[in-house]
Design a protein around this motif. Structure first.
Motif, PDB file in Angstrom:
ATOM      1  N   GLY A 136       0.367   4.914 -11.694  1.00 43.52           N
ATOM      2  CA  GLY A 136      -0.070   4.168 -10.526  1.00 43.52           C
ATOM      3  C   GLY A 136       0.523   4.719  -9.245  1.00 43.52           C
ATOM      4  N   THR A 137       0.198   4.025  -8.171  1.00 45.36           N
ATOM      5  CA  THR A 137       0.706   4.379  -6.855  1.00 45.36           C
ATOM      6  C   THR A 137       1.331   3.153  -6.215  1.00 45.36           C
ATOM      7  N   MET A 138       2.240   3.400  -5.291  1.00 42.13           N
ATOM      8  CA  MET A 138       2.785   2.351  -4.441  1.00 42.13           C
ATOM      9  C   MET A 138       2.760   2.887  -3.022  1.00 42.13           C
ATOM     10  N   ILE A 139       2.336   2.043  -2.110  1.00 45.35           N
ATOM     11  CA  ILE A 139       2.281   2.424  -0.702  1.00 45.35           C
ATOM     12  C   ILE A 139       2.948   1.337   0.123  1.00 45.35           C
ATOM     13  N   ASP A 140       3.698   1.751   1.123  1.00 43.39           N
ATOM     14  CA  ASP A 140       4.390   0.824   2.017  1.00 43.39           C
ATOM     15  C   ASP A 140       3.370   0.230   2.984  1.00 43.39           C
ATOM     16  N   ILE A 141       3.135  -1.082   2.882  1.00 38.55           N
ATOM     17  CA  ILE A 141       2.195  -1.766   3.773  1.00 38.55           C
ATOM     18  C   ILE A 141       2.932  -2.747   4.691  1.00 38.55           C
ATOM     19  N   SER A 142       4.208  -2.513   4.916  1.00 41.70           N
ATOM     20  CA  SER A 142       5.022  -3.424   5.726  1.00 41.70           C
ATOM     21  C   SER A 142       4.469  -3.582   7.140  1.00 41.70           C
ATOM     22  N   ARG A 143       4.034  -2.499   7.767  1.00 39.32           N
ATOM     23  CA  ARG A 143       3.480  -2.594   9.126  1.00 39.32           C
ATOM     24  C   ARG A 143       2.222  -3.450   9.140  1.00 39.32           C
ATOM     25  N   ARG A 144       1.360  -3.261   8.166  1.00 40.23           N
ATOM     26  CA  ARG A 144       0.143  -4.071   8.096  1.00 40.23           C
ATOM     27  C   ARG A 144       0.481  -5.539   7.914  1.00 40.23           C
ATOM     28  N   LYS A 145       1.430  -5.835   7.030  1.00 40.23           N
ATOM     29  CA  LYS A 145       1.837  -7.224   6.792  1.00 40.23           C
ATOM     30  C   LYS A 145       2.438  -7.834   8.057  1.00 40.23           C
ATOM     31  N   GLN A 146       3.244  -7.056   8.801  1.00 42.62           N
ATOM     32  CA  GLN A 146       3.834  -7.533  10.050  1.00 42.62           C
ATOM     33  C   GLN A 146       2.732  -7.848  11.064  1.00 42.62           C
TER      34      GLN A 146
END
Length: 178
Positions: A136-146
């Motif tokens: 699988g993959t993991m991507i940082d979506i912290s900016r989108r969540k913020q």
């Protein structure tokens, strides 16, 4: 005939070198693209619990190397979402080839929580259909969540305003509020 064989061998060796250099260039560009979007790739051996992470995934979490095993990774997952992640991984053991997507928080090496979007799929199954290996993959979506949180907050503020707000351009051309 011997000269022809030598010529073919030289051409073949040259072609192998050219293709290896081309592949190295493609690999470098792929790694740059993957790391620039803060995306990483992982693989899980369901039998042993061993996990393998790409260098770019380690970078997402500020780690020098991947967690030793699945339990070490789960310890990084936010307590409120740990059960969700455990259930998702257990679900990979059920037959089916669909890709699953989840969003959850994982602790960065600096102590901050990152929002992650994980996608996973069973890669290899045993004779009974139980997952042996998943990828699988993991991507940082912290900016989108913020940004989503700020949007919800501003919507709540504007919804709760009882007085009207009027924005006009003053004689000096600057925006004034009334």
């Amino acid at each position: 005939a011997r000269g022809r064989e030598a010529g073919q061998r030289d051409w073949l060796e040259s072609e192998v070198r050219r293709r290896m250099a081309e592949n190295a260039g493609l690999e470098a560009r792929l790694q740059l693209a993957i790391s620039s979007v803060r995306l990483g790739i992982w693989e899980l051996d369901h039998v042993s619990g061993a996990i393998t992470w790409s260098d770019s995934l380690c970078d997402v979490f500020g780690l020098a190397r991947a967690p030793a095993d699945l339990a070490a990774f789960l310890a990084m997952v936010h307590p409120e979402e740990r059960t969700l992640v455990e259930e998702r991984l257990a679900g990979l053991s059920r037959p089916g080839d669909e890709v699953h997507v989840e969003e959850f928080r994982v602790r960065h090496a600096d102590g901050n929580w990152l929002w992650i979007e994980a996608r996973d799929r069973a890669l290899r199954r045993d004779g009974n259909g139980k997952a042996q290996t998943s990828v699988g993959t993991m991507i940082d979506i912290s900016r989108r969540k913020q940004a989503e949180m700020e949007h919800r907050l501003s919507a709540a503020v504007f919804t709760s305003i009882n007085d009207g707000v009027c924005i006009t351009a003053g004689s000096n051309g600057r925006l004034d509020t009334a």
